[in-house]
Scaffold this motif. Structure first.
Motif, PDB file in Angstrom:
ATOM      1  N   PHE B 158       0.838  -1.204   0.000  1.00  0.00           N
ATOM      2  CA  PHE B 158       0.000   0.000   0.000  1.00  0.00           C
ATOM      3  C   PHE B 158       0.874   1.257   0.000  1.00  0.00           C
ATOM      4  N   VAL B 159       0.449   2.242  -0.761  1.00  0.00           N
ATOM      5  CA  VAL B 159       1.092   3.559  -0.703  1.00  0.00           C
ATOM      6  C   VAL B 159       0.590   4.260   0.554  1.00  0.00           C
ATOM      7  N   THR B 160       1.479   4.563   1.490  1.00  0.00           N
ATOM      8  CA  THR B 160       1.050   5.274   2.701  1.00  0.00           C
ATOM      9  C   THR B 160       1.625   6.690   2.765  1.00  0.00           C
ATOM     10  N   CYS B 161       2.199   7.139   1.659  1.00  0.00           N
ATOM     11  CA  CYS B 161       2.680   8.533   1.572  1.00  0.00           C
ATOM     12  C   CYS B 161       2.565   8.969   0.114  1.00  0.00           C
ATOM     13  N   PRO B 162       1.322   9.206  -0.354  1.00  0.00           N
ATOM     14  CA  PRO B 162       1.111   9.373  -1.801  1.00  0.00           C
ATOM     15  C   PRO B 162       1.728  10.622  -2.405  1.00  0.00           C
ATOM     16  N   SER B 163       2.128  11.581  -1.584  1.00  0.00           N
ATOM     17  CA  SER B 163       2.758  12.775  -2.146  1.00  0.00           C
ATOM     18  C   SER B 163       4.268  12.609  -2.282  1.00  0.00           C
ATOM     19  N   HIS B 164       4.812  11.469  -1.876  1.00  0.00           N
ATOM     20  CA  HIS B 164       6.260  11.287  -1.953  1.00  0.00           C
ATOM     21  C   HIS B 164       6.684  11.004  -3.399  1.00  0.00           C
ATOM     22  N   PRO B 165       7.786  11.618  -3.837  1.00  0.00           N
ATOM     23  CA  PRO B 165       8.234  11.381  -5.218  1.00  0.00           C
ATOM     24  C   PRO B 165       8.420   9.900  -5.559  1.00  0.00           C
ATOM     25  N   ILE B 166       8.736   9.071  -4.579  1.00  0.00           N
ATOM     26  CA  ILE B 166       8.940   7.650  -4.870  1.00  0.00           C
ATOM     27  C   ILE B 166       7.613   6.961  -5.189  1.00  0.00           C
ATOM     28  N   ALA B 167       6.495   7.570  -4.814  1.00  0.00           N
ATOM     29  CA  ALA B 167       5.177   6.995  -5.113  1.00  0.00           C
ATOM     30  C   ALA B 167       4.605   7.508  -6.431  1.00  0.00           C
TER      31      ALA B 167
ATOM     32  N   SER C 144      -8.035  15.832   5.463  1.00  0.00           N
ATOM     33  CA  SER C 144      -9.426  15.391   5.292  1.00  0.00           C
ATOM     34  C   SER C 144      -9.806  14.308   6.291  1.00  0.00           C
ATOM     35  N   MET C 145      -8.836  13.641   6.886  1.00  0.00           N
ATOM     36  CA  MET C 145      -9.066  12.589   7.894  1.00  0.00           C
ATOM     37  C   MET C 145      -9.890  11.425   7.340  1.00  0.00           C
ATOM     38  N   THR C 146      -9.831  11.222   6.039  1.00  0.00           N
ATOM     39  CA  THR C 146     -10.642  10.177   5.416  1.00  0.00           C
ATOM     40  C   THR C 146      -9.862   8.885   5.271  1.00  0.00           C
ATOM     41  N   LEU C 147     -10.627   7.815   5.010  1.00  0.00           N
ATOM     42  CA  LEU C 147     -10.059   6.475   4.939  1.00  0.00           C
ATOM     43  C   LEU C 147     -11.020   5.587   4.150  1.00  0.00           C
ATOM     44  N   ARG C 148     -10.690   4.337   4.012  1.00  0.00           N
ATOM     45  CA  ARG C 148     -11.546   3.326   3.402  1.00  0.00           C
ATOM     46  C   ARG C 148     -12.072   2.428   4.520  1.00  0.00           C
ATOM     47  N   TRP C 149     -13.308   1.962   4.432  1.00  0.00           N
ATOM     48  CA  TRP C 149     -13.882   1.191   5.536  1.00  0.00           C
ATOM     49  C   TRP C 149     -14.850   0.118   5.027  1.00  0.00           C
ATOM     50  N   ARG C 150     -15.076  -0.867   5.896  1.00  0.00           N
ATOM     51  CA  ARG C 150     -16.001  -1.957   5.564  1.00  0.00           C
ATOM     52  C   ARG C 150     -16.390  -2.660   6.855  1.00  0.00           C
ATOM     53  N   HIS C 151     -17.657  -3.017   6.956  1.00  0.00           N
ATOM     54  CA  HIS C 151     -18.123  -3.786   8.118  1.00  0.00           C
ATOM     55  C   HIS C 151     -17.606  -5.218   8.043  1.00  0.00           C
ATOM     56  N   MET C 181     -13.365  -2.712   9.379  1.00  0.00           N
ATOM     57  CA  MET C 181     -12.091  -2.420   8.735  1.00  0.00           C
ATOM     58  C   MET C 181     -11.958  -0.927   8.465  1.00  0.00           C
ATOM     59  N   TYR C 182     -10.798  -0.384   8.835  1.00  0.00           N
ATOM     60  CA  TYR C 182     -10.391   0.952   8.417  1.00  0.00           C
ATOM     61  C   TYR C 182      -9.090   0.756   7.650  1.00  0.00           C
ATOM     62  N   GLY C 183      -9.052   1.250   6.399  1.00  0.00           N
ATOM     63  CA  GLY C 183      -7.870   0.949   5.587  1.00  0.00           C
ATOM     64  C   GLY C 183      -7.204   2.180   4.995  1.00  0.00           C
ATOM     65  N   GLU C 184      -5.932   1.998   4.618  1.00  0.00           N
ATOM     66  CA  GLU C 184      -5.178   3.065   3.952  1.00  0.00           C
ATOM     67  C   GLU C 184      -5.686   3.231   2.516  1.00  0.00           C
ATOM     68  N   TYR C 185      -5.514   4.429   2.000  1.00  0.00           N
ATOM     69  CA  TYR C 185      -4.750   5.528   2.485  1.00  0.00           C
ATOM     70  C   TYR C 185      -5.571   6.298   3.518  1.00  0.00           C
ATOM     71  N   PHE C 186      -4.960   6.480   4.689  1.00  0.00           N
ATOM     72  CA  PHE C 186      -5.565   7.253   5.768  1.00  0.00           C
ATOM     73  C   PHE C 186      -4.962   8.651   5.666  1.00  0.00           C
ATOM     74  N   ASP C 187      -5.816   9.627   5.424  1.00  0.00           N
ATOM     75  CA  ASP C 187      -5.317  10.968   5.092  1.00  0.00           C
ATOM     76  C   ASP C 187      -5.084  11.791   6.359  1.00  0.00           C
ATOM     77  N   GLY C 203      -7.703  -7.859   3.713  1.00  0.00           N
ATOM     78  CA  GLY C 203      -6.656  -7.479   2.783  1.00  0.00           C
ATOM     79  C   GLY C 203      -6.102  -6.078   2.916  1.00  0.00           C
ATOM     80  N   GLU C 204      -6.311  -5.444   4.042  1.00  0.00           N
ATOM     81  CA  GLU C 204      -5.897  -4.046   4.181  1.00  0.00           C
ATOM     82  C   GLU C 204      -4.917  -3.852   5.346  1.00  0.00           C
ATOM     83  N   VAL C 205      -4.253  -2.734   5.342  1.00  0.00           N
ATOM     84  CA  VAL C 205      -3.434  -2.298   6.476  1.00  0.00           C
ATOM     85  C   VAL C 205      -3.931  -0.931   6.931  1.00  0.00           C
ATOM     86  N   PHE C 206      -3.568  -0.548   8.149  1.00  0.00           N
ATOM     87  CA  PHE C 206      -3.995   0.750   8.675  1.00  0.00           C
ATOM     88  C   PHE C 206      -3.045   1.196   9.782  1.00  0.00           C
ATOM     89  N   ARG C 207      -2.784   2.494   9.816  1.00  0.00           N
ATOM     90  CA  ARG C 207      -2.028   3.061  10.947  1.00  0.00           C
ATOM     91  C   ARG C 207      -3.015   3.245  12.094  1.00  0.00           C
TER      92      ARG C 207
END
Lengths: 273, 273, 273, 273
Positions: B158-167, C144-151, C181-187, C203-207
């Motif tokens: 997963f991209v967790t830093c989408p503004s990074h040039p490497i992404a 924006s504090m937004t993310l992807r989610w699913r019950h 589920m709360y998934g990346e990209y977490f803004d 299938g997701e990861v999250f901070r």
């Protein structure tokens, strides 16, 4: 000192141990659309400021940015409708360079929210001097953005992150013979990088050049240039602002900030099909 | 799934809310001299590995980097004198791409120190997969660089830093159908940015793409590609490594790391003269 | 698995190489006044939620915090006047623990601003689950504090910063058998520390556990506890929230956020007198 | 100035806007075993240094730490066998406080590696002044650890992270009337926090108080106290070092640094059983 804006080059970086001359900055590959925004009041009401910036701070900054073949520039000022920062203008702006001072409270809440939204969606933002306390920055940072300040001081700007692209071509330190003092504690979130740290003759330090990221947008806050001194005429300062514009330019840009998204089916369900 | 290395594009980034297609990556402006280093043992001793990388992992990586007009590539391998990483080679290298696996202990202490010195002086470093535990990385990071691992897993990056040039140009996530699992806790210093975070089907997570800075040198550690799977043939992985090379390329390069410098007279004494 | 909330302890941390049992947590020295805030609607309208939290999520959390001799607890809920977060209550609160879900838009703008102000002035803030999207957090974070989610998913929470006080007494990972589920990209802005990273079976990861600082206030965002699952009954989750309360407790507290201060004479002028 | 070690308290923090007096520091809950290490040569060979630290810098530091009921102290010096930092001593040390200056090269490589190993396994480390260039710090940091320096300057230490536990009870700035200048560029990895930033009358700035984490070990580097000035007699400096000891104290401690661990079966296989 013979020249008022001379730079004392760093011994540490210049000679022992083996610091090479800064290589010329090459082309960086992408065209960038910049909007330079200025409050543009001091220049009209104070003769000494007009002498330094006869066409306004925005025209001074626009002028040196225009010399960069990869940058196109428009300007906007406070007195325009919607401060000149309409939806159309911001949608067509890769990087906004922002200078303000006295009219913090008078700035439109709606326009401040609009700029925040565009930054979150990827627009770059270079905030200069008193812009630390702009509505835009307070919305984006979430801290009080306050500091200690005093007229009539002198600053020395040290590079504290020499591998950062914004420090490209910049000597180890730069002397700014006259500057308004901004001092710690500066109430900002922890910056991604503190590219420049300021020393003031009056006895203070300041995190004078800081980077942040908000959503897809990159932000550079840069403390110099009080309007009463010709700071944006200094080649080193111009180099830093030009570097910042290149660094802030987005390669991803959304039409709006990201939104929460319900995901169904799951990635794994999709993957296994 | 029809194609084993297909990428499932992110719904979040692709459609709602309004994610535009990744813009094409333009020229970035500077010529970069890359040395791709490979242990180059598995390919000679294990038939399945040779089938995937008939000329070695280094030639696969060198091959896709050579398609970039701004990159020139040389290669070096473990069995060369001084592992091919002589003073001359490193002095002429902007970015070192490094893949190793089994011969961690056999790697020359002297060469590891030499690489560290060049990174501190500005050389970029892209470390792949098992290189996390190379002598070079342990010298540069100061932690144990250890992790948990297992053969035969599957990764989603997963991209967790989408503004990074490497992404840049990289989708929201990439599926790697077969990969050696590397799992947390990964004993690294806090990265500057965690650009990619890995999900493994076997139940683990990993900070799979991390940036660090040491002296003037930029470092990118990237967890994929175990030698038994054709991971470096995936276009998305190639894009990431290519981006990393551009990001790590120095604009300042010293002949040696910085040294302590006695300063006399003081800056203020010089300034006031 | 025999027990639905059992924890699988880490092999890496438990046995080789030599991981000792977590030492008992001792007293930490200071009395802390906590206010636990809950939206408290699901528990009144949905029978399954009431079964899990018969007196509300706030009473469950208040209950385990009260067992800590160094903590005193009050509670507040959405339906109270000013949501129970009056000036008096916040002035008397060291750490606010905050759970909300559905009534994000209905939350008072004025109260959200008031909470922000108290955080900037030093009040600690522990934000749980859907609170990522609360007005409070959007004001404090600037993204924006937004993310992807699913019950209906399952989470495994990994410690990715084991030296952090919030990870004290917590095993290397914790299995949460049912979780939204709360998934990346977490803004979010780059966290100070990512103490916990979540793996989801879907299938997701999250901070999942992140720290931030705003002004003098410390903030911990913690992703677990969807209301339909008894997550706040898990001892490991209780330990984490209790640790977070201790970590967020301020040792400096202002009556108001810092303000800009004009400094005259300079520090140097004062010093030399 | 009447008293040579007086502190000028911050107006910003003291009065407007509303800065309360620093609350007394309460007990913090855990007993900490500290080893204070000193090179202990200057005090024997230079009369002016002996006058300031008649029993050695280590006894001065040990003396004020011993007043803390939660700290027990032993000392060790360069001339002891293995510099007094045997396996037994380090295994029984929660936090090592380290002062050195001239005998950087003469310090045992083996002991430096041993200290590094204990830090990675959780031992706290407080490094003072010239210790930036100790073998221990160069091993742990991976950078050149170099800086610019000059005898006979004056420092003002600003708190730039007031919510950090190490800043607890410390005023907004502290004047150190005489100090050796250490100036930027300081070649360190990006610190976790820059708790103190130094201003020098000779015209320089310095990141004078920095935190790092390596493995499970917390590290605080603190630039003050050159041996020719009575800096460790200043109450504010004593408060900072005492705070740092409490902050660095581990709650997890391994017998050895973490090692790579092969995981089989996977967590998911175990979980599903």
């Amino acid at each position: 000192m013979s020249h008022p804006f001379a730079t004392i080059w760093s011994d540490a970086f210049k000679t022992p141990p083996n610091y090479p001359p800064h290589p010329p900055i090459q082309r960086r590959g992408n065209m960038i659309k910049v909007t330079v925004w200025n409050e543009f009041h001091h220049e009209k009401t104070q003769e000494p400021v007009r002498k330094i910036y006869p066409e306004g701070i925005h025209e001074c900054i626009a002028g040196f940015l225009r010399k960069d073949e990869e940058i196109t520039v428009r300007t906007a000022v406070f007195d325009m409708p919607e401060h000149g920062l309409t939806e159309d203008v911001l949608s067509d702006t890769d990087v906004l360079v922002f200078w303000n001072h006295m009219l913090q409270d008078e700035f439109s809440d709606e326009v401040a929210e609009r700029v925040k939204r565009h930054v979150q969606a990827g627009m770059g933002l270079v905030v200069l001097h008193s812009g630390h306390y702009s509505k835009i920055m307070r919305l984006l940072m979430g801290t009080s953005m306050t500091l200690r300040w005093r007229h009539g001081d002198r600053e020395r700007l040290f590079v504290t992150c020499p591998s950062h692209p914004i420090a490209q071509g910049v000597p180890a330190w730069i002397d700014i013979p006259e500057e308004e003092m901004y001092g710690e504690y500066f109430d900002i979130p922890k910056p991604d990088d503190v590219v420049f740290t300021g020393w003031f003759a009056g006895g203070e330090v300041f995190r004078s050049g800081c980077t942040f990221t908000r959503g897809l947008g990159k932000i550079f806050y840069f403390q110099p240039g009080h309007e009463e001194y010709p700071i944006y005429h200094m080649p080193e300062i111009q180099q830093i602002i030009s570097n910042a514009v290149h660094w802030c330019a987005p390669f991803r840009r959304l039409d709006a900030p990201l939104d929460n998204v319900a995901v169904n089916p799951s990635i794994e369900e999709e993957y296994r099909e």
